[in-house]
Write a protein that holds these residues in place. Structure first.
Motif, PDB file in Angstrom:
ATOM      1  N   VAL A   1      34.040  22.803   6.477  1.00 21.67           N
ATOM      2  CA  VAL A   1      35.160  23.725   6.268  1.00 21.67           C
ATOM      3  C   VAL A   1      35.613  23.678   4.812  1.00 21.67           C
ATOM      4  CG1 VAL A   1      37.601  24.081   6.782  1.00 21.67           C
ATOM      5  CG2 VAL A   1      35.968  23.841   8.637  1.00 21.67           C
ATOM      6  N   ILE A   2      35.681  22.476   4.237  1.00 23.67           N
ATOM      7  CA  ILE A   2      36.101  22.341   2.841  1.00 23.67           C
ATOM      8  C   ILE A   2      35.122  23.070   1.927  1.00 23.67           C
ATOM      9  CG2 ILE A   2      36.294  20.693   0.939  1.00 23.67           C
ATOM     10  CD1 ILE A   2      37.436  18.701   3.068  1.00 23.67           C
ATOM     11  N   PHE A   3      33.821  22.888   2.155  1.00 24.42           N
ATOM     12  CA  PHE A   3      32.831  23.527   1.289  1.00 24.42           C
ATOM     13  C   PHE A   3      32.828  25.048   1.441  1.00 24.42           C
ATOM     14  CE2 PHE A   3      30.210  19.425   1.095  1.00 24.42           C
ATOM     15  CZ  PHE A   3      30.801  19.073  -0.100  1.00 24.42           C
ATOM     16  N   ILE A   4      32.933  25.526   2.665  1.00 30.41           N
ATOM     17  CA  ILE A   4      32.866  26.967   2.897  1.00 30.41           C
ATOM     18  C   ILE A   4      34.162  27.646   2.468  1.00 30.41           C
ATOM     19  CG2 ILE A   4      32.656  28.763   4.664  1.00 30.41           C
ATOM     20  CD1 ILE A   4      30.936  26.661   6.263  1.00 30.41           C
ATOM     21  N   VAL A   5      35.278  27.185   3.012  1.00 32.28           N
ATOM     22  CA  VAL A   5      36.563  27.846   2.760  1.00 32.28           C
ATOM     23  C   VAL A   5      37.050  27.566   1.342  1.00 32.28           C
ATOM     24  CG1 VAL A   5      38.974  28.021   3.482  1.00 32.28           C
ATOM     25  CG2 VAL A   5      37.178  27.833   5.201  1.00 32.28           C
ATOM     26  N   GLY A   6      36.851  26.349   0.862  1.00 32.24           N
ATOM     27  CA  GLY A   6      37.304  26.009  -0.485  1.00 32.24           C
ATOM     28  C   GLY A   6      36.662  26.885  -1.541  1.00 32.24           C
ATOM     29  N   PHE A   7      35.356  27.079  -1.405  1.00 28.54           N
ATOM     30  CA  PHE A   7      34.638  27.945  -2.350  1.00 28.54           C
ATOM     31  C   PHE A   7      35.187  29.366  -2.308  1.00 28.54           C
ATOM     32  CE2 PHE A   7      31.181  30.908  -3.218  1.00 28.54           C
ATOM     33  CZ  PHE A   7      30.814  30.508  -4.490  1.00 28.54           C
ATOM     34  N   ALA A   8      35.339  29.899  -1.098  1.00 33.12           N
ATOM     35  CA  ALA A   8      35.806  31.281  -0.947  1.00 33.12           C
ATOM     36  C   ALA A   8      37.250  31.434  -1.416  1.00 33.12           C
ATOM     37  CB  ALA A   8      35.661  31.728   0.510  1.00 33.12           C
ATOM     38  N   ALA A   9      38.090  30.424  -1.144  1.00 29.06           N
ATOM     39  CA  ALA A   9      39.500  30.520  -1.526  1.00 29.06           C
ATOM     40  C   ALA A   9      39.659  30.499  -3.043  1.00 29.06           C
ATOM     41  CB  ALA A   9      40.289  29.371  -0.896  1.00 29.06           C
ATOM     42  N   VAL A  10      38.876  29.671  -3.718  1.00 30.11           N
ATOM     43  CA  VAL A  10      38.949  29.619  -5.178  1.00 30.11           C
ATOM     44  C   VAL A  10      38.429  30.932  -5.771  1.00 30.11           C
ATOM     45  CG1 VAL A  10      37.990  28.499  -7.233  1.00 30.11           C
ATOM     46  CG2 VAL A  10      38.858  27.118  -5.349  1.00 30.11           C
ATOM     47  N   ALA A  11      37.345  31.458  -5.201  1.00 26.92           N
ATOM     48  CA  ALA A  11      36.806  32.734  -5.681  1.00 26.92           C
ATOM     49  C   ALA A  11      37.827  33.851  -5.488  1.00 26.92           C
ATOM     50  CB  ALA A  11      35.506  33.057  -4.939  1.00 26.92           C
ATOM     51  N   MET A  12      38.512  33.808  -4.352  1.00 24.60           N
ATOM     52  CA  MET A  12      39.509  34.841  -4.050  1.00 24.60           C
ATOM     53  C   MET A  12      40.684  34.772  -5.023  1.00 24.60           C
ATOM     54  SD  MET A  12      40.864  35.614  -0.274  1.00 24.60           S
ATOM     55  CE  MET A  12      39.323  36.328   0.239  1.00 24.60           C
ATOM     56  N   ALA A  13      41.145  33.567  -5.330  1.00 23.39           N
ATOM     57  CA  ALA A  13      42.237  33.389  -6.282  1.00 23.39           C
ATOM     58  C   ALA A  13      41.806  33.861  -7.671  1.00 23.39           C
ATOM     59  CB  ALA A  13      42.666  31.925  -6.331  1.00 23.39           C
ATOM     60  N   PHE A  14      40.556  33.561  -8.032  1.00 24.46           N
ATOM     61  CA  PHE A  14      40.038  33.970  -9.336  1.00 24.46           C
ATOM     62  C   PHE A  14      39.997  35.494  -9.448  1.00 24.46           C
ATOM     63  CE2 PHE A  14      36.745  34.945 -12.410  1.00 24.46           C
ATOM     64  CZ  PHE A  14      37.072  34.075 -13.455  1.00 24.46           C
ATOM     65  N   VAL A  15      39.486  36.151  -8.405  1.00 21.83           N
ATOM     66  CA  VAL A  15      39.407  37.621  -8.409  1.00 21.83           C
ATOM     67  C   VAL A  15      40.808  38.220  -8.450  1.00 21.83           C
ATOM     68  CG1 VAL A  15      38.786  39.632  -7.004  1.00 21.83           C
ATOM     69  CG2 VAL A  15      37.146  37.768  -7.309  1.00 21.83           C
ATOM     70  N   ALA A  16      41.722  37.675  -7.652  1.00 19.69           N
ATOM     71  CA  ALA A  16      43.086  38.216  -7.619  1.00 19.69           C
ATOM     72  C   ALA A  16      43.751  38.082  -8.987  1.00 19.69           C
ATOM     73  CB  ALA A  16      43.903  37.500  -6.549  1.00 19.69           C
ATOM     74  N   ARG A  17      43.510  36.960  -9.641  1.00 18.99           N
ATOM     75  CA  ARG A  17      44.201  36.681 -10.903  1.00 18.99           C
ATOM     76  C   ARG A  17      43.550  37.392 -12.090  1.00 18.99           C
ATOM     77  NH1 ARG A  17      48.190  36.296 -13.616  1.00 18.99           N
ATOM     78  NH2 ARG A  17      48.554  34.639 -15.109  1.00 18.99           N
ATOM     79  N   TYR A  18      42.224  37.350 -12.179  1.00 14.88           N
ATOM     80  CA  TYR A  18      41.565  37.807 -13.408  1.00 14.88           C
ATOM     81  C   TYR A  18      40.833  39.131 -13.279  1.00 14.88           C
ATOM     82  CZ  TYR A  18      42.790  33.175 -14.945  1.00 14.88           C
ATOM     83  OH  TYR A  18      43.497  32.063 -15.272  1.00 14.88           O
ATOM     84  N   VAL A  19      40.664  39.640 -12.073  1.00 12.84           N
ATOM     85  CA  VAL A  19      40.071  40.966 -11.914  1.00 12.84           C
ATOM     86  C   VAL A  19      41.151  41.976 -11.572  1.00 12.84           C
ATOM     87  CG1 VAL A  19      38.403  42.355 -10.615  1.00 12.84           C
ATOM     88  CG2 VAL A  19      37.848  39.984 -11.226  1.00 12.84           C
ATOM     89  N   LEU A  20      42.042  41.586 -10.643  1.00  9.15           N
ATOM     90  CA  LEU A  20      43.110  42.494 -10.229  1.00  9.15           C
ATOM     91  C   LEU A  20      44.403  42.257 -11.014  1.00  9.15           C
ATOM     92  CD1 LEU A  20      42.461  42.188  -6.388  1.00  9.15           C
ATOM     93  CD2 LEU A  20      41.615  43.946  -7.931  1.00  9.15           C
ATOM     94  N   TYR A  21      44.433  41.226 -11.873  1.00 11.83           N
ATOM     95  CA  TYR A  21      45.596  40.883 -12.701  1.00 11.83           C
ATOM     96  C   TYR A  21      46.867  40.714 -11.878  1.00 11.83           C
ATOM     97  CZ  TYR A  21      42.339  42.212 -16.306  1.00 11.83           C
ATOM     98  OH  TYR A  21      41.235  42.289 -17.098  1.00 11.83           O
ATOM     99  N   ALA A  22      46.729  40.087 -10.709  1.00 17.15           N
ATOM    100  CA  ALA A  22      47.901  39.806  -9.884  1.00 17.15           C
ATOM    101  C   ALA A  22      48.683  38.658 -10.516  1.00 17.15           C
ATOM    102  CB  ALA A  22      47.458  39.420  -8.478  1.00 17.15           C
ATOM    103  N   PRO A  23      50.021  38.653 -10.342  1.00 13.56           N
ATOM    104  CA  PRO A  23      50.792  37.494 -10.821  1.00 13.56           C
ATOM    105  C   PRO A  23      50.298  36.211 -10.145  1.00 13.56           C
ATOM    106  CG  PRO A  23      52.229  39.262 -10.077  1.00 13.56           C
ATOM    107  CD  PRO A  23      50.840  39.659  -9.717  1.00 13.56           C
ATOM    108  N   ILE A  24      50.488  35.084 -10.804  1.00 11.67           N
ATOM    109  CA  ILE A  24      49.899  33.839 -10.296  1.00 11.67           C
ATOM    110  C   ILE A  24      50.427  33.480  -8.915  1.00 11.67           C
ATOM    111  CG2 ILE A  24      51.550  32.254 -11.383  1.00 11.67           C
ATOM    112  CD1 ILE A  24      48.833  30.641 -12.091  1.00 11.67           C
ATOM    113  N   GLY A  25      51.704  33.809  -8.651  1.00 10.62           N
ATOM    114  CA  GLY A  25      52.263  33.531  -7.331  1.00 10.62           C
ATOM    115  C   GLY A  25      51.572  34.330  -6.240  1.00 10.62           C
TER     116      GLY A  25
END
Ligand SMILES: [Zn+2]
Length: 122
Positions: free
Chosen positions: A57-81
């Motif tokens: 679960v850590i390997f699967i979800v952790g990877f996807a969650a970090v990728a999702m945060a990265f896309v939200a922050r640096y592709v969609l320019y969402a605020p960090i919160g």
């Protein structure tokens, strides 16, 4: 001892059913194992997946969650919160969704492959 036709460990795991008969429920509650199968009386005491499901679960979800945060922050320019909220909500939701069938599948695979602690003699 009665005969049980082979049950696919993946089918038993996804359905959270007994690895021997594929009928009885495996869990008593969310992740706690029952003492035995209520259909075929298979003893679940030997079934111990340990930290296995959590690692997957850590390997699967952790990877996807970090990728999702990265896309939200640096592709969609969402605020960090907002990026944090999206990532955390996704992580918690998918952990709760996959850990139960993952644990059941690991136990079913242990049963199918006759995995047990090491012994010097049979
Ligand atoms: Zn059973």
């Amino acid at each position: 001892m009665s005969y049980y036709p082979p049950v696919s460990p993946y089918a038993a795991g996804l359905g959270c059913k007994c690895p021997r008969c594929g009928q009885g429920p495996l869990f008593d509650g969310y992740l706690k194992l029952r003492k035995e199968c209520e259909q075929c009386q298979l003893d679940y005491a030997k079934a111990d997946s340990g930290d296995g499901p959590a690692v997957f679960v850590i390997f699967i979800v952790g990877f996807a969650a970090v990728a999702m945060a990265f896309v939200a922050r640096y592709v969609l320019y969402a605020p960090i919160g907002v990026a944090l909220f999206i990532s955390m909500t996704f992580a918690i939701g998918s952990i709760l969704l996959i850990i139960r069938p993952l644990k059941a599948t690991m136990i079913a695979l242990q049963y199918a492959n006759k995995a047990s602690e090491g012994r010097l003699e049979e």
